[in-house]
Motif scaffolding. Structure first.
Motif, PDB file in Angstrom:
ATOM      1  N   ALA A 186      39.251  38.331  45.452  1.00 39.93           N
ATOM      2  CA  ALA A 186      38.775  36.771  46.149  1.00 39.93           C
ATOM      3  C   ALA A 186      39.146  36.886  47.758  1.00 39.93           C
ATOM      4  CB  ALA A 186      38.964  35.287  45.404  1.00 39.93           C
ATOM      5  N   VAL A 297      37.240  28.795  31.921  1.00 37.97           N
ATOM      6  CA  VAL A 297      37.663  29.277  32.623  1.00 37.97           C
ATOM      7  C   VAL A 297      36.777  28.760  33.989  1.00 37.97           C
ATOM      8  CG1 VAL A 297      36.831  31.903  33.212  1.00 37.97           C
ATOM      9  CG2 VAL A 297      38.156  31.445  31.313  1.00 37.97           C
ATOM     10  N   TYR A 301      36.828  27.977  38.227  1.00 39.02           N
ATOM     11  CA  TYR A 301      36.528  27.636  39.628  1.00 39.02           C
ATOM     12  C   TYR A 301      35.938  26.727  40.026  1.00 39.02           C
ATOM     13  CZ  TYR A 301      35.396  33.352  38.568  1.00 39.02           C
ATOM     14  OH  TYR A 301      36.248  34.519  38.416  1.00 39.02           O
ATOM     15  N   ALA A 304      38.533  26.469  41.893  1.00 39.05           N
ATOM     16  CA  ALA A 304      38.433  27.188  43.577  1.00 39.05           C
ATOM     17  C   ALA A 304      37.143  26.696  44.342  1.00 39.05           C
ATOM     18  CB  ALA A 304      37.936  28.427  42.587  1.00 39.05           C
ATOM     19  N   PHE A 305      36.061  26.291  43.742  1.00 42.38           N
ATOM     20  CA  PHE A 305      34.932  26.118  44.761  1.00 42.38           C
ATOM     21  C   PHE A 305      35.324  25.026  45.545  1.00 42.38           C
ATOM     22  CE2 PHE A 305      32.430  29.064  42.464  1.00 42.38           C
ATOM     23  CZ  PHE A 305      32.122  29.281  43.210  1.00 42.38           C
ATOM     24  N   SER A 307      38.678  23.345  46.345  1.00 42.66           N
ATOM     25  CA  SER A 307      39.726  22.899  46.767  1.00 42.66           C
ATOM     26  C   SER A 307      39.702  23.457  48.229  1.00 42.66           C
ATOM     27  CB  SER A 307      40.356  24.431  46.255  1.00 42.66           C
ATOM     28  OG  SER A 307      41.621  24.393  47.284  1.00 42.66           O
ATOM     29  N   ARG A 308      40.217  22.836  48.794  1.00 44.34           N
ATOM     30  CA  ARG A 308      40.134  22.160  50.471  1.00 44.34           C
ATOM     31  C   ARG A 308      41.411  23.776  51.155  1.00 44.34           C
ATOM     32  NH1 ARG A 308      36.298  20.847  52.675  1.00 44.34           N
ATOM     33  NH2 ARG A 308      37.665  20.184  54.985  1.00 44.34           N
ATOM     34  N   GLN A 310      42.959  27.860  50.820  1.00 44.75           N
ATOM     35  CA  GLN A 310      42.851  28.620  50.750  1.00 44.75           C
ATOM     36  C   GLN A 310      43.910  28.867  48.928  1.00 44.75           C
ATOM     37  OE1 GLN A 310      39.872  30.370  50.978  1.00 44.75           O
ATOM     38  NE2 GLN A 310      40.827  32.572  51.004  1.00 44.75           N
ATOM     39  N   ARG A 313      42.011  27.578  46.522  1.00 44.31           N
ATOM     40  CA  ARG A 313      40.950  28.738  45.871  1.00 44.31           C
ATOM     41  C   ARG A 313      41.635  29.794  44.369  1.00 44.31           C
ATOM     42  NH1 ARG A 313      39.143  28.199  51.519  1.00 44.31           N
ATOM     43  NH2 ARG A 313      38.088  26.513  51.750  1.00 44.31           N
ATOM     44  N   LEU A 314      43.002  30.640  45.961  1.00 39.19           N
ATOM     45  CA  LEU A 314      42.625  31.690  45.284  1.00 39.19           C
ATOM     46  C   LEU A 314      43.836  31.795  43.746  1.00 39.19           C
ATOM     47  CD1 LEU A 314      44.225  33.335  48.573  1.00 39.19           C
ATOM     48  CD2 LEU A 314      42.194  33.696  47.000  1.00 39.19           C
ATOM     49  N   ILE A 317      41.043  31.272  41.275  1.00 40.64           N
ATOM     50  CA  ILE A 317      40.516  32.104  40.453  1.00 40.64           C
ATOM     51  C   ILE A 317      41.597  32.908  39.713  1.00 40.64           C
ATOM     52  CG2 ILE A 317      40.097  34.494  41.870  1.00 40.64           C
ATOM     53  CD1 ILE A 317      37.842  32.257  41.956  1.00 40.64           C
TER      54      ILE A 317
ATOM     55  N   ARG B  26      35.934  32.323  56.598  1.00 42.86           N
ATOM     56  CA  ARG B  26      37.203  32.391  55.240  1.00 42.86           C
ATOM     57  C   ARG B  26      36.347  31.811  53.884  1.00 42.86           C
ATOM     58  NH1 ARG B  26      42.903  32.087  54.777  1.00 42.86           N
ATOM     59  NH2 ARG B  26      42.544  29.483  54.669  1.00 42.86           N
ATOM     60  N   ARG B  27      36.295  30.848  54.064  1.00 41.97           N
ATOM     61  CA  ARG B  27      36.035  29.516  52.712  1.00 41.97           C
ATOM     62  C   ARG B  27      34.044  30.603  52.452  1.00 41.97           C
ATOM     63  NH1 ARG B  27      35.046  23.904  51.519  1.00 41.97           N
ATOM     64  NH2 ARG B  27      34.090  23.741  50.206  1.00 41.97           N
ATOM     65  N   PHE B  30      35.593  33.927  50.733  1.00 40.90           N
ATOM     66  CA  PHE B  30      35.895  33.677  49.016  1.00 40.90           C
ATOM     67  C   PHE B  30      34.958  33.164  48.520  1.00 40.90           C
ATOM     68  CE2 PHE B  30      37.253  30.667  46.055  1.00 40.90           C
ATOM     69  CZ  PHE B  30      37.895  31.229  45.450  1.00 40.90           C
ATOM     70  N   ARG B  33      32.883  36.246  47.281  1.00 43.92           N
ATOM     71  CA  ARG B  33      33.370  37.011  46.558  1.00 43.92           C
ATOM     72  C   ARG B  33      33.499  36.426  44.872  1.00 43.92           C
ATOM     73  NH1 ARG B  33      36.922  41.555  49.023  1.00 43.92           N
ATOM     74  NH2 ARG B  33      35.257  42.178  50.881  1.00 43.92           N
TER      75      ARG B  33
END
Lengths: 381, 634
Positions: A186, A297, A301, A304-305, A307-308, A310, A313-314, A317, B26-27, B30, B33
């Protein structure tokens, strides 16, 4: 538009009430629903007696719920700051369990923490996700392309995996690897590096098989042909499939599952709780339960989508993959699709360690959701 | 690596715009992926769903069956074994209650102490203790183990009184086989014992502990009928096999009672009259029913039920008198002069002589270099067939045998049930031996006329059972191919073969048979060799034939010194035989008697046969209702 909204909420001085309002209560309700399914299943596993498993399950869930909500209110930036500290703590616990752990099924897995038994490998998976999310948070596409940059996080994965293998616990070690791989993926690691990694694993597998413990080999061979040893290692899988299959479309009814209640089903309150549900409530009950778990689950996601940053997001995920792997491995195991691995079904099966670590993870997830627009600092080359 | 501060100052790229641009890139990566990852995970859920569908719906029925097989265990239980009754309904093999003490190990805290207490109340042999300990170790703790069988009333009372000190011990009721006639009917009724490996067939009943199967005699022949069909209880069991509850009970089919044609009382009386080594077979001449089959010595079949000790078994099998062997069906004897009727019939049938043809008997027959002696050294003079049978002239039958040849004699013997398999319900019955030229040549030996001559008086290779001689007599008396049999009714329904019409005619000329019967009448009533066998007039008249067979060759020297059979050691003396039927004009009974080393047929066998016949008439004679035959006055 988006930029403006971010400016509006970027202040971390947002009040407690505002944050409570931000918590996705529908998700919390979903968790309660899954825990209720677990309560019913454990009630049946205890032959209708709540004192046996169900009561403890409810208390643990309540405790976990409070813990989750408390963590949800902690600022994601504070969490990110202590991510590596948490990771180091997890590694320390893994070392501790090797030195002083209780032995269960030929492996050192547990340490006693007050009234509960803690399985550090469960906690480690959460901490690993945190640490990897923190590592990749500000890494630009170009930077992730640099192999040197990938070495420290790779070591961060391999150290706990090695310690878990030493216990030995092959299943959890593999799952930890997969969670790490998901976060790497990811974060943007180049796909051909993955290809090389898989090829290396394929080459290493036969060598690793040689070094496996007998019981681990037995698990794999039993998986390949469960009927080969119907009273030995294959017994669990066969009885589980019989229980599942005999449930049929609508199930045998609450407390009517013969396989479970006549003890043909092994470990029915822990690893095989899903079988219990499927036997008594049929395909309908099994798919409903599976659907609820899928929603959990899916929510990861969603976080993750939305979230502003990284890190969020990570984190989402990684945590989503963690829960997904619990569900997939457990259900695949009881349906005889993969080797029996001793993986619980958190929130449903009996057992404190997995429940609490999963709730801890969901606390972090909620925090990432609540603080999805937090300003996490700029990216680095 | 440089330390990383999440909320630190501006990055190296600097500039809000490029940061935003890079962030967007990057978004995007992500998102793609994560979408791939999400798709994989969604696919995995789909896989699980389809897997569940396959297991629960497509293969659901199969697994439901497997779950049912897991859950439900059928436990068999033995139905009561059918009884064996004699012709008057007297029980000759029955069932007796058997009280057994059982121990359920899990119901007592200390198995050793409980056993100790138990053995103070009911003594246990050391080998029993060893067996109990072995079974307790081997079985699961809720399975009852038999401590002792055949508890007496007194032992049961003591167990009841001490029940509080005997946790886990219970007394339960089983059945065991009992033979009220003990040794009198052992050879006919047989006995039961635990099944051996070779007895195991497809009947699940045999897997039950404590089950007994017929191992000899009628018990063995009618084992399936007597055994019945296993009842079954379906019980729900858990994973370790403990019974949770009873689901269904199917009563077994009890074994059927079998009524045999033996008269137990008559059998007992006959056995009271005979000595060791003597065998008597009494048939109903009209239909072949075996009325009595007595031989001595015998054994007590009740002993087999509880298991025969090694010492007892050795004693039985080592004894020269072979108590375990039914000599009526398995003892083999040369028929001697009782065979002469067959030779006569063969000669008449082959038309090599007419009844009135005279053969002169000078006391011996010279053939080639051999001299064949008649038992009357001085010779009988001129003999026709009737007088030759009455006087049992050997020379006459030497001559007949020479004329007719061995193979035709053998064929006639076979028609009369000699040397053929008899269809009687006694497993192991021997066929005996009636030699033919081909049989001898198959052994690579020649057959000479001299051999034929010797066989004309029932000596030589003949080996016949007392049963087959009785059958021969019955067939002579009736002219029908009656088969000896024991079964009268099964479960109350009459078995086949009780009416004379059930048996086909032998196809021997009636005139020939009448001649033989007349001669046999003359043996007893017309100044023949067995006048001693005459029976009181109210029973009609008896017709018979004596026989004396050497067990040791009489040498020329002995013969010249004047051979006296009574002067030699007992085991060298000849066997004494007598076959007869009565009444002569309307045959009811056919009898064969063999007295081992009885010296002479007329001296030892004939009087015994007479006594047996009288007993038979007294118990089963025509005065009894339903016994009279239709064809009176023949």
């Amino acid at each position: 538009m988006i930029f403006e909204r971010r400016l509006l909420t970027r202040d971390r001085g947002t009040g407690i009430l505002e944050k409570l309002w931000q918590i996705p209560w529908s998700f919390v309700l979903l968790l309660c629903g899954v825990a209720a399914v677990g309560y019913v299943a454990l009630l049946s596993a205890g032959s209708g007696n709540p004192d046996l498993y169900a009561q403890k399950h409810a208390i643990r869930f309540g405790f976990g719920l409070v813990m989750m909500l408390c963590i949800a209110l902690v600022d994601i930036r504070v969490i990110a700051r202590f991510a590596w500290l948490g990771y180091l703590g997890g590694v320390a616990l893994l070392v501790l369990v090797l030195l002083h752990g209780n032995i269960g099924k030929g492996a050192q897995r547990w340490i006693d923490v007050g009234p509960i038994q803690l399985q550090p490998s469960e906690l480690m998976k959460i901490m690993l996700v945190l640490a990897l999310a923190a590592w990749f948070h500000r890494a630009s596409w170009e930077r992730i392309g640099n192999p040197l940059f990938l070495i420290p996080p790779a070591i961060a994965v391999l150290v706990p995996v090695g310690l878990i293998l030493k216990q030995p616990n092959l299943g959890t070690a593999l799952i930890t690897c997969m969670i790490g791989a998901a976060v790497f993926w990811a974060a943007g690691m180049r796909w051909w590096k993955f290809a090389i990694g898989f090829a290396a694993a394929a080459v290493a597998a036969p060598i690793a098989y040689d070094r496996l413990h007998d019981y681990q080999r037995a698990r794999i061979t039993t998986f390949l042909d469960p009927e080969s040893d119907p009273l030995g290692a294959g017994y669990n899988i066969i009885q589980s499939k019989i229980a599942l299959g005999s449930g049929g479309m609508w199930g045998k009814g609450f407390l009517q599952g013969t396989q479970g209640h006549l003890n043909f089903l092994p470990e029915k309150q822990t690893d095989f709780i899903f079988t219990m549900i499927a036997e008594e409530f049929g395909l309908v009950g099994a798919l409903t339960t599976l659907g609820m778990l899928l929603l959990i689950v899916a929510f990861c996601y969603l976080v993750a989508f939305r979230s502003r940053h990284q890190f969020g997001r990570l984190l989402a995920i990684g945590l989503g993959t963690n829960y997904f792997l619990y569900v997939f491995v457990n259900v695949a195991m009881v349906t005889g699709s993969i080797p029996v691995g001793g993986v619980p079904l958190p929130l449903i099966s009996h057992g404190g360690s997995a429940m609490l670590t999963v709730m801890l993870g969901f606390g972090l997830l909620l925090s990432a959701y609540v603080h999805r627009d937090a300003e996490m600092g700029p990216m680095r080359e | 690596m440089t330390a990383w501060r999440p909320w630190g100052g501006p990055g190296l790229l600097g500039g809000e715009r490029s940061i935003r641009k890079e962030e967007e890139r990057r978004r995007g990566i992500f998102t793609r992926r994560a979408a791939v990852l999400g798709a994989i995970q969604l696919g995995a859920f789909g896989f699980l769903g389809s897997r569940l569908y396959r297991l629960q719906v497509e293969e659901g029925a199969r697994y439901a069956t497997l779950a049912e097989e897991n859950r439900v265990s059928a436990r068999l239980f033995a139905p009561p074994r059918g009884r064996i009754l004699d012709r008057n309904g007297k029980v000759v093999a029955g069932n007796r209650l058997n009280w057994r003490a059982l121990l359920v190990a899990e119901q007592t805290a200390d198995v050793g102490a409980t056993l100790e207490t138990f053995s103070k109340i009911v003594p246990l042999a050391d080998h029993d203790k060893a067996r109990i300990e072995r079974e307790i170790r081997r079985n699961r703790r809720f399975v009852p183990v038999i401590l002792r069988e055949f508890l007496s009333w007194e032992e049961m009372a003591r167990l009841e009184v001490n029940a509080p000190d005997l946790p886990g011990i219970s007394v339960d009721m089983g059945t065991t086989r009992i033979y009220p006639e003990t040794e009198h009917l052992a050879h006919v009724v047989g006995y039961v014992a635990a099944p051996a490996e070779r007895d195991l067939d497809d009947d699940p009943l045999l897997q039950l502990p404590g089950i007994r199967v017929g191992r000899a005699g009628v018990e063995r022949h009618h084992d399936r009928i007597l055994r019945g069909r296993a009842g079954a209880v379906e019980v729900e069991v858990n994973a370790v096999g403990r019974v949770i509850r009873e689901l269904d009970r199917r009563e077994g089919i009890p074994g059927q009672d079998v009524q045999i044609s033996i008269d137990a009382e008559l059998q007992k009386v006959i056995r009271g009259k005979i000595d060791e080594g003597t065998t008597a077979v009494l048939l109903d001449a009209r239909n072949g029913e075996v009325l009595a089959m007595a031989t001595k010595p015998s054994f007590d079949p009740n002993i087999f039920n509880a298991g025969v000790s090694a010492a007892q078994w050795r004693q039985w099998t080592a004894a020269r008198t072979t108590p375990l062997i039914n000599k009526a069906t398995n003892g083999l004897y040369a028929p001697g002069s009782t065979f002469k009727m067959i030779v006569a019939l063969a000669a008449l049938d082959a038309k090599v002589c007419r009844p009135g043809d005279i053969v002169s008997c000078p006391g011996h027959l010279d053939f080639g270099n051999n001299r064949f002696h008649c038992h009357n050294r001085n010779g009988h003079g001129g003999m026709n067939m009737r007088s030759a049978i009455m006087a049992s002239c050997d020379v006459y039958f030497y001559e007949m045998a020479r004329r007719v040849g061995i193979d035709r004699i053998a064929a006639m013997a076979n028609r009369f049930g000699l040397g053929v398999d008899l269809d009687i319900e006694l497993p192991g019955t021997r066929r005996g031996l009636v030699p033919t030229r081909g049989w001898r040549q198959a052994q690579g030996k020649p057959w000479s006329i001299g051999d034929t001559i010797v066989h004309g008086i029932g000596q030589g290779f003949y080996q016949l059972t007392p049963l087959s001689l009785a059958v021969m007599t019955a067939r002579l008396a009736t002219g029908r191919a009656v088969q000896p049999h024991l079964t009268r009714t099964i479960g109350g329904r009459p078995a086949r073969g009780s009416r004379p019409e059930d048996w086909p005619s032998l196809g021997v000329a009636e005139a020939d048979l009448r001649l033989i019967r007349e001669a046999m009448w003359g043996v007893v009533n017309g100044g023949g060799t067995a006048g001693v066998a005459r029976i009181p007039g109210q029973y009609g008249q008896l017709a018979g034939k004596t026989g004396t067979t050497q067990v040791r060759r009489v040498t020329r020297e002995q013969r010249e010194r004047g051979y006296n059979a009574n002067a030699v050691p007992r085991e060298w003396r000849p066997h004494a035989l007598f076959v007869c039927y009565a009444p002569h004009d309307n045959p009811l009974f056919a009898l064969s008697v063999i007295v081992e080393h009885g010296t002479s047929g007329s001296g030892a066998a004939a009087p015994l046969a007479r006594d047996i016949m009288v007993e038979a008439f007294q118990r089963l004679g025509p005065a009894r209702p339903g016994q009279r035959v239709a064809e009176a006055g023949r």
